[in-house]
Every structure is written in C-alpha cells, then in structure tokens.
Motif scaffolding. Structure first.
Motif, PDB file in Angstrom:
ATOM      1  N   GLY A 126       0.905  -1.283   0.063  1.00  0.00           N
ATOM      2  CA  GLY A 126       0.041  -0.001   0.132  1.00  0.00           C
ATOM      3  C   GLY A 126       0.740   1.197  -0.131  1.00  0.00           C
ATOM      4  N   GLU A 127       1.643   1.377  -0.918  1.00  0.00           N
ATOM      5  CA  GLU A 127       2.605   2.627  -1.227  1.00  0.00           C
ATOM      6  C   GLU A 127       2.590   3.056  -2.406  1.00  0.00           C
ATOM      7  N   THR A 128       3.232   4.273  -2.636  1.00  0.00           N
ATOM      8  CA  THR A 128       3.414   4.829  -3.893  1.00  0.00           C
ATOM      9  C   THR A 128       5.032   4.835  -3.989  1.00  0.00           C
ATOM     10  N   LYS A 129       5.412   4.577  -5.203  1.00  0.00           N
ATOM     11  CA  LYS A 129       6.929   4.522  -5.742  1.00  0.00           C
ATOM     12  C   LYS A 129       6.830   4.610  -7.158  1.00  0.00           C
ATOM     13  N   ALA A 130       6.901   5.645  -7.999  1.00  0.00           N
ATOM     14  CA  ALA A 130       6.797   5.394  -9.273  1.00  0.00           C
ATOM     15  C   ALA A 130       8.007   4.672 -10.010  1.00  0.00           C
ATOM     16  N   THR A 131       7.752   3.418 -10.277  1.00  0.00           N
ATOM     17  CA  THR A 131       8.961   2.619 -10.994  1.00  0.00           C
ATOM     18  C   THR A 131       8.907   2.466 -12.306  1.00  0.00           C
ATOM     19  N   CYS A 132       9.984   2.897 -13.315  1.00  0.00           N
ATOM     20  CA  CYS A 132       9.914   2.832 -14.747  1.00  0.00           C
ATOM     21  C   CYS A 132      10.576   1.474 -15.265  1.00  0.00           C
ATOM     22  N   GLY A 149      -4.199   1.274  -0.206  1.00  0.00           N
ATOM     23  CA  GLY A 149      -3.192   2.291   0.303  1.00  0.00           C
ATOM     24  C   GLY A 149      -2.418   3.174  -0.488  1.00  0.00           C
ATOM     25  N   ARG A 150      -2.017   4.180  -0.236  1.00  0.00           N
ATOM     26  CA  ARG A 150      -1.284   4.945  -1.211  1.00  0.00           C
ATOM     27  C   ARG A 150      -0.269   5.869  -0.422  1.00  0.00           C
ATOM     28  N   GLN A 151       0.366   5.277   0.606  1.00  0.00           N
ATOM     29  CA  GLN A 151       1.287   5.949   1.484  1.00  0.00           C
ATOM     30  C   GLN A 151       2.549   6.152   0.744  1.00  0.00           C
ATOM     31  N   ARG A 153       5.394   6.137   1.909  1.00  0.00           N
ATOM     32  CA  ARG A 153       6.628   6.064   2.769  1.00  0.00           C
ATOM     33  C   ARG A 153       8.056   6.181   2.772  1.00  0.00           C
ATOM     34  N   ILE A 154       8.491   5.857   1.268  1.00  0.00           N
ATOM     35  CA  ILE A 154       9.963   6.142   1.092  1.00  0.00           C
ATOM     36  C   ILE A 154      10.430   7.601   1.176  1.00  0.00           C
ATOM     37  N   HIS A 155       9.267   8.644   0.642  1.00  0.00           N
ATOM     38  CA  HIS A 155       9.783  10.093   0.888  1.00  0.00           C
ATOM     39  C   HIS A 155       9.836  10.620   2.115  1.00  0.00           C
ATOM     40  N   HIS A 156       9.195   9.924   3.023  1.00  0.00           N
ATOM     41  CA  HIS A 156       9.302  10.213   4.454  1.00  0.00           C
ATOM     42  C   HIS A 156      10.047  10.006   5.350  1.00  0.00           C
ATOM     43  N   MET A 157      11.056   8.787   4.606  1.00  0.00           N
ATOM     44  CA  MET A 157      12.058   8.244   5.829  1.00  0.00           C
ATOM     45  C   MET A 157      12.843   9.202   6.385  1.00  0.00           C
ATOM     46  N   PRO A 158      13.225   9.113   7.502  1.00  0.00           N
ATOM     47  CA  PRO A 158      14.127  10.242   8.378  1.00  0.00           C
ATOM     48  C   PRO A 158      15.652   9.832   7.591  1.00  0.00           C
ATOM     49  N   PRO A 159      16.478  10.833   7.558  1.00  0.00           N
ATOM     50  CA  PRO A 159      17.810  10.562   7.126  1.00  0.00           C
ATOM     51  C   PRO A 159      18.563   9.662   7.973  1.00  0.00           C
ATOM     52  N   SER A 160      19.345   8.604   7.458  1.00  0.00           N
ATOM     53  CA  SER A 160      20.186   7.702   8.093  1.00  0.00           C
ATOM     54  C   SER A 160      21.056   7.265   7.069  1.00  0.00           C
ATOM     55  N   PRO A 161      22.473   6.631   7.599  1.00  0.00           N
ATOM     56  CA  PRO A 161      23.332   6.179   6.703  1.00  0.00           C
ATOM     57  C   PRO A 161      22.958   4.882   5.716  1.00  0.00           C
ATOM     58  N   GLU A 162      21.606   4.231   6.254  1.00  0.00           N
ATOM     59  CA  GLU A 162      20.977   3.103   5.850  1.00  0.00           C
ATOM     60  C   GLU A 162      19.810   3.522   4.838  1.00  0.00           C
ATOM     61  N   ARG A 163      19.498   4.973   4.885  1.00  0.00           N
ATOM     62  CA  ARG A 163      18.238   5.232   4.033  1.00  0.00           C
ATOM     63  C   ARG A 163      18.271   4.935   2.608  1.00  0.00           C
ATOM     64  N   TRP A 164      19.330   4.944   1.799  1.00  0.00           N
ATOM     65  CA  TRP A 164      19.303   4.646   0.533  1.00  0.00           C
ATOM     66  C   TRP A 164      19.223   3.167   0.013  1.00  0.00           C
ATOM     67  N   LYS A 165      19.603   2.379   1.066  1.00  0.00           N
ATOM     68  CA  LYS A 165      19.344   0.914   0.793  1.00  0.00           C
ATOM     69  C   LYS A 165      17.775   0.664   1.335  1.00  0.00           C
ATOM     70  N   LEU A 166      17.245   1.229   2.251  1.00  0.00           N
ATOM     71  CA  LEU A 166      15.886   1.184   2.588  1.00  0.00           C
ATOM     72  C   LEU A 166      14.876   1.485   1.388  1.00  0.00           C
TER      73      LEU A 166
END
Ligand SMILES: C[S@@+](CC[C@H](N)C(=O)[O-])C[C@H]1O[C@@H](n2cnc3c(N)ncnc32)[C@H](O)[C@@H]1O
Length: 187
Positions: A126-132, A149-151, A153-166
């Motif tokens: 239940g999330e949005t993340k446009a993937t080409c 769901g249309r959350q 989530r990805i855009h609202h992740m707090p900064p962290s060293p692992e953020r790009w992986k998540l």
C-alpha cells in the motif's frame, strides 16, 4: 532459465526467481544481504555469460528527476554521463530478455520513454513509488494484487546512513510478479 539480477544487494528478485525454479544469480559491488548465489563485483564481469533473462537495477542517484537541482553539477563533472552510459551498456548486452528498472529519470529524455511505470500498490504494497521499466523481449508486467493504500513511505524516511538501502530495495510483490510472469516467457 538462467537469470541474472544485476545491481542487486538484497537478493529479493534473485530469490523470487529461485523460488520459481530458475537458476538465478544476483550481482552487486556490495555483498548480498541474503545468503544465496551472488557475484560481488562489477556486473560487466558476468554480462557475457549465456543468460536467458536479466533484470537490472542500475543506480539512480545521478539520474532521478527528484535530484534535478544537482543535475548541472553532475553534468559538469560527468557523473550523469557516466550513469547514463552504464545503463546503455547494460541495455546493449546480448541477453535476449532484459528489464531495466529506474525511477522517473533523465533516461526518458536521453534514451527513450519507459515501456511502463508501475507502482507498489499494484503488487500488494500500500505505497507509492513510481518505478519505470524499460523492456526488451519481455511483456508488460501485469498488476497482481491492487490494494487501497497510497502511502508515500519512501519519501518520509528520516535521514540515516542506511536510508538509500531502505529506499532502493525491490518490493517482494514486484519481485514475485517478475518471476511468475517473466520466468514463464518462452524463447
Ligand atoms: C539502486 S541500488 C538497487 C538495489 C536493488 N533494488 C536491491 O533490491 O538490492 C543500485 C545498486 O547498484 C550497485 N552497483 C553500482 N554499480 C555497479 C556495478 N558496476 N556492478 C554491479 N553493481 C553495481 C550498487 O552497489 C547498488 O547496490
């Protein structure tokens, strides 16, 4: 089928193809997070093996339009040209069936428009993340389980060293759809 999953550290798409009975190898400069067949190194090293199918997740840091404010600097030092060239290199490989995945990016303008844009909510998340998806020898991926769901989530992740992986891990529902639908495409 012999399936290469290029630029994948999570093992998500690899394991979906393996669960469907295929010989699948993931490849990334990083080690794999999930035990399984994995080549740690440059994907160019394994590109010329006689694969039947490849799914590539090339880095989007220098390509995604979400980072457009940095594009001028990235064009000046060649980072963007290098990132586009890497994708072209993968796309030109002799593998008969290829899917290249990226967010909305300069690839649409500099290369060609994607064949389709998918969303996690079409595949049970239940999330949005446009993937080409840019496809060669493969049919469009059909939604398997459209949920409400249309959350973002990805855009609202707090900064962290692992953020790009998540942010960059493939959704399991999308991986399962790739394995089920593309793993059964005949030659
Ligand atoms: C956007 S992430 C993709 C993550 C993927 N969706 C997953 O679930 O693991 C891009 C990945 O490309 C890898 N990468 C970059 N250059 C590479 C190369 N030349 N050969 C193999 N992997 C590479 C990076 O290490 C990074 O993990």
């Amino acid at each position: 089928m012999r399936v290469l999953i290029g630029c994948e550290f999570s093992g998500t798409v690899r394991d979906a193809f393996r669960a469907a009975g295929h010989e699948a190898l993931s490849c990334d400069l990083l080690e794999t997070e999930a035990p399984g067949p994995h080549y740690q190194g440059d994907v160019s090293d394994v590109l010329d093996y006689p694969w039947d199918l490849a799914v590539f997740h090339p880095p989007c840091t220098d390509l995604a339009v979400s980072g457009a404010r940095h594009f001028e600097a990235k064009r000046q030092d060649g980072r963007q040209q290098a990132a586009v060239s890497f994708v072209m290199h993968l796309a030109r490989s002799a593998i008969p069936r290829i899917a290249i995945e990226n967010p909305i990016s300069v690839l649409s303008r500099l290369w060609r428009k994607p064949d389709q844009i998918i969303q996690p909510w079409q595949f049970g998340h239940g999330e949005t993340k446009a993937t080409c998806l840019w496809l060669k020898g493969l049919p469009l991926l059909q939604p398997t389980h459209v949920v409400e769901g249309r959350q973002a989530r990805i855009h609202h992740m707090p900064p962290s060293p692992e953020r790009w992986k998540l942010r960059s891990r493939t959704y399991p529902g999308i991986a399962e759809a790739m394995a089920a639908q593309w793993g059964s495409v005949s030659a």
